[in-house]
Design a protein around this motif. Structure first.
Motif, PDB file in Angstrom:
ATOM      1  N   TRP A  96      -3.056 -13.408   5.525  1.00 51.00           N
ATOM      2  CA  TRP A  96      -2.959 -14.860   5.515  1.00 51.00           C
ATOM      3  C   TRP A  96      -1.525 -15.282   5.182  1.00 51.00           C
ATOM      4  O   TRP A  96      -0.929 -14.795   4.230  1.00 51.00           O
ATOM      5  CB  TRP A  96      -3.906 -15.455   4.473  1.00 51.00           C
ATOM      6  N   ARG A  97      -0.987 -16.171   5.992  1.00 54.23           N
ATOM      7  CA  ARG A  97       0.280 -16.837   5.654  1.00 54.23           C
ATOM      8  C   ARG A  97      -0.075 -18.140   4.959  1.00 54.23           C
ATOM      9  O   ARG A  97      -0.806 -18.974   5.498  1.00 54.23           O
ATOM     10  CB  ARG A  97       1.101 -17.116   6.918  1.00 54.23           C
ATOM     11  N   ARG A  98       0.410 -18.310   3.740  1.00 52.90           N
ATOM     12  CA  ARG A  98      -0.011 -19.433   2.916  1.00 52.90           C
ATOM     13  C   ARG A  98       0.374 -20.759   3.554  1.00 52.90           C
ATOM     14  O   ARG A  98       1.395 -20.888   4.214  1.00 52.90           O
ATOM     15  CB  ARG A  98       0.599 -19.337   1.512  1.00 52.90           C
ATOM     16  N   GLY A  99      -0.490 -21.752   3.342  1.00 54.56           N
ATOM     17  CA  GLY A  99      -0.197 -23.096   3.793  1.00 54.56           C
ATOM     18  C   GLY A  99       0.563 -23.857   2.718  1.00 54.56           C
ATOM     19  O   GLY A  99       0.761 -23.366   1.611  1.00 54.56           O
ATOM     20  N   HIS A 100       0.977 -25.067   3.050  1.00 56.06           N
ATOM     21  CA  HIS A 100       1.668 -25.887   2.058  1.00 56.06           C
ATOM     22  C   HIS A 100       1.662 -27.349   2.510  1.00 56.06           C
ATOM     23  O   HIS A 100       1.533 -27.666   3.699  1.00 56.06           O
ATOM     24  CB  HIS A 100       3.110 -25.415   1.835  1.00 56.06           C
ATOM     25  N   PHE A 101       1.778 -28.227   1.529  1.00 57.74           N
ATOM     26  CA  PHE A 101       1.928 -29.657   1.782  1.00 57.74           C
ATOM     27  C   PHE A 101       3.415 -29.989   1.731  1.00 57.74           C
ATOM     28  O   PHE A 101       4.162 -29.428   0.918  1.00 57.74           O
ATOM     29  CB  PHE A 101       1.202 -30.485   0.717  1.00 57.74           C
ATOM     30  N   ARG A 102       3.842 -30.911   2.580  1.00 57.92           N
ATOM     31  CA  ARG A 102       5.241 -31.318   2.529  1.00 57.92           C
ATOM     32  C   ARG A 102       5.401 -32.706   3.138  1.00 57.92           C
ATOM     33  O   ARG A 102       4.516 -33.182   3.861  1.00 57.92           O
ATOM     34  CB  ARG A 102       6.126 -30.333   3.272  1.00 57.92           C
ATOM     35  N   ARG A 103       6.522 -33.342   2.857  1.00 59.37           N
ATOM     36  CA  ARG A 103       6.847 -34.619   3.471  1.00 59.37           C
ATOM     37  C   ARG A 103       7.588 -34.366   4.787  1.00 59.37           C
ATOM     38  O   ARG A 103       8.454 -33.497   4.852  1.00 59.37           O
ATOM     39  CB  ARG A 103       7.704 -35.465   2.541  1.00 59.37           C
ATOM     40  N   VAL A 104       7.260 -35.122   5.812  1.00 54.86           N
ATOM     41  CA  VAL A 104       7.950 -35.002   7.098  1.00 54.86           C
ATOM     42  C   VAL A 104       8.500 -36.369   7.475  1.00 54.86           C
ATOM     43  O   VAL A 104       7.925 -37.406   7.145  1.00 54.86           O
ATOM     44  CB  VAL A 104       7.000 -34.484   8.203  1.00 54.86           C
TER      45      VAL A 104
END
Length: 383
Positions: free
Chosen positions: A338-346
């Motif tokens: 698994w490649r970890r997910g993440h939250f971010r601002r775009v």
């Protein structure tokens, strides 16, 4: 079967469990001793008064809390705050946000990036109950009955004006870097633990926390870490009537708050999946006009049904597969992982001048080389 020992009742989340077990709204019964519920409702939905302050503001409420110290087996103010918070949720219309198991699994494999603003740590309602999917590894201790599986969190958000009584605690202000001359947003959390595996439906656990935010642009991780550090210091814990946290209670805070933070950030996404599920309302509608025999069966179902909003996908998400190697060379074979997910601002819009939240979901790399289900997200561990 006695509803207090019915497994289907014990598995219900806190806002509906005691009512299903006892056949009565326990919170309404208790609060009715302080004042008529019709008079209390405007106060219970007041968005400028956290429950911590409410107990000391409403005439008769503090005396009622003191009276119930002995009633609730020595659990003290914490149990009363839990009952009062349940009453406040009822006054708001009982918004329950139920996290879908698929979403919770994906969030466990996602990180909160540094720099995400604290403004995203809020529910879409002034007060809501976030119900976690179960089973999960999150645990909440009870000093008498041991560890309980965390079933969810009441999340209240309150806007405090400058010099609000909640900002009058100098010890807390220093620890949390608060300026009492400035307004703040109070996020009140009441975490609940399930009675499943315990003696009866009322054998649960709870923990109260208050987060105070004055800079909505400050990094969410930084704010959470500062509060967790504060609550890890028994000398600084100073909510009215509350005992200092013991080591087991302190250890469980970080993973629960982290899980909650991911759910709340997800709820702020423009494409968050929210599915109204009116189990109880639909059953009540079907009951009208039915004969006694058919109605009896539906009434049994009604005892454990509740309306809620399902958060996240209701079916298993499809996993994306990749074929690039660990060093980016095309065709290189890598072990499925698994490649970890993440939250971010775009950035978006004209000149990319506006920002919004985005979630980069976890990806199963090289998943096509294994049988479906052979690689699962690595579970987060609670020590």
């Amino acid at each position: 079967m006695d509803p207090m020992n019915d497994p289907s009742v014990m598995a219900l989340p806190h806002p509906v469990r005691l009512e299903a077990a006892t056949g009565t709204a326990v919170d309404s019964q208790i609060l009715g001793h302080a004042a008529p519920l019709a008079e209390l409702r405007p106060i219970l939905i007041d968005e400028t008064t956290p429950t911590e302050a409410l107990i000391n503001i409403v005439p008769g409420l503090h005396d009622l809390a003191v009276h119930h110290f002995g009633v609730f087996s020595g659990q003290g103010m914490g149990t009363f705050m839990l009952i009062l918070t349940r009453g406040r949720l009822r006054a708001h219309g009982d918004p329950i946000l139920k996290v879908a198991p698929t979403l919770q699994g994906l969030l466990a494999e996602s990180d909160l990036d540094r720099g995400l603003p604290s403004r995203f740590f809020r529910a879409p309602y002034p007060l809501a109950y976030v119900e976690f999917a179960r089973p999960n590894p999150l645990r909440l201790p009870n000093r008498e009955s041991g560890m309980h599986e965390c079933e969810g969190v009441y999340v209240g958000s309150y806007q405090l004006p400058a010099e609000h009584p909640t900002l009058a605690n100098p010890v807390r202000n220093r620890a949390l870097k608060l300026d009492p001359s400035q307004p703040a947003r109070a996020v009140e959390l009441v975490i609940t633990g399930s009675p499943v595996g315990k003696a009866h439906a009322a054998d649960d656990a709870s923990q109260n926390l208050l987060l105070l935010i004055q800079d909505e642009d400050e990094c969410l991780n930084t704010v959470l870490e500062r509060h967790i550090t504060f609550y890890n210091d028994p000398a600084a814990y100073s909510s009215p009537g509350m005992m200092p946290l013991d080591p087991a209670e302190r250890r469980t805070l970080a993973p629960i708050i982290s899980e909650l933070a991911k759910v709340l950030v997800y709820l702020n996404l423009p494409d968050a999946e929210l599915i109204p599920t009116r189990e109880r309302t639909d059953l009540e509608r079907r009951l009208k006009g039915l004969g006694p025999k058919k109605a009896a069966r539906l009434k049994r179902q009604l005892g454990t049904a509740y309306d809620h909003i399902l958060v996240g996908p209701s079916v298993e998400a499809e996993h994306e597969a990749g074929s690039a190697g660990a060093d980016g060379e095309p065709g290189a074979q890598v072990r499925p992982h698994w490649r970890r997910g993440h939250f971010r601002r775009v950035r978006y819009g004209e000149g990319r001048s506006e920002t919004r939240m985005a979630w980069i979901k976890p990806v199963l790399v090289n998943g096509g080389s294994v049988a479906a289900g052979a690689v699962k997200p690595k579970p987060y561990v609670v020590h």
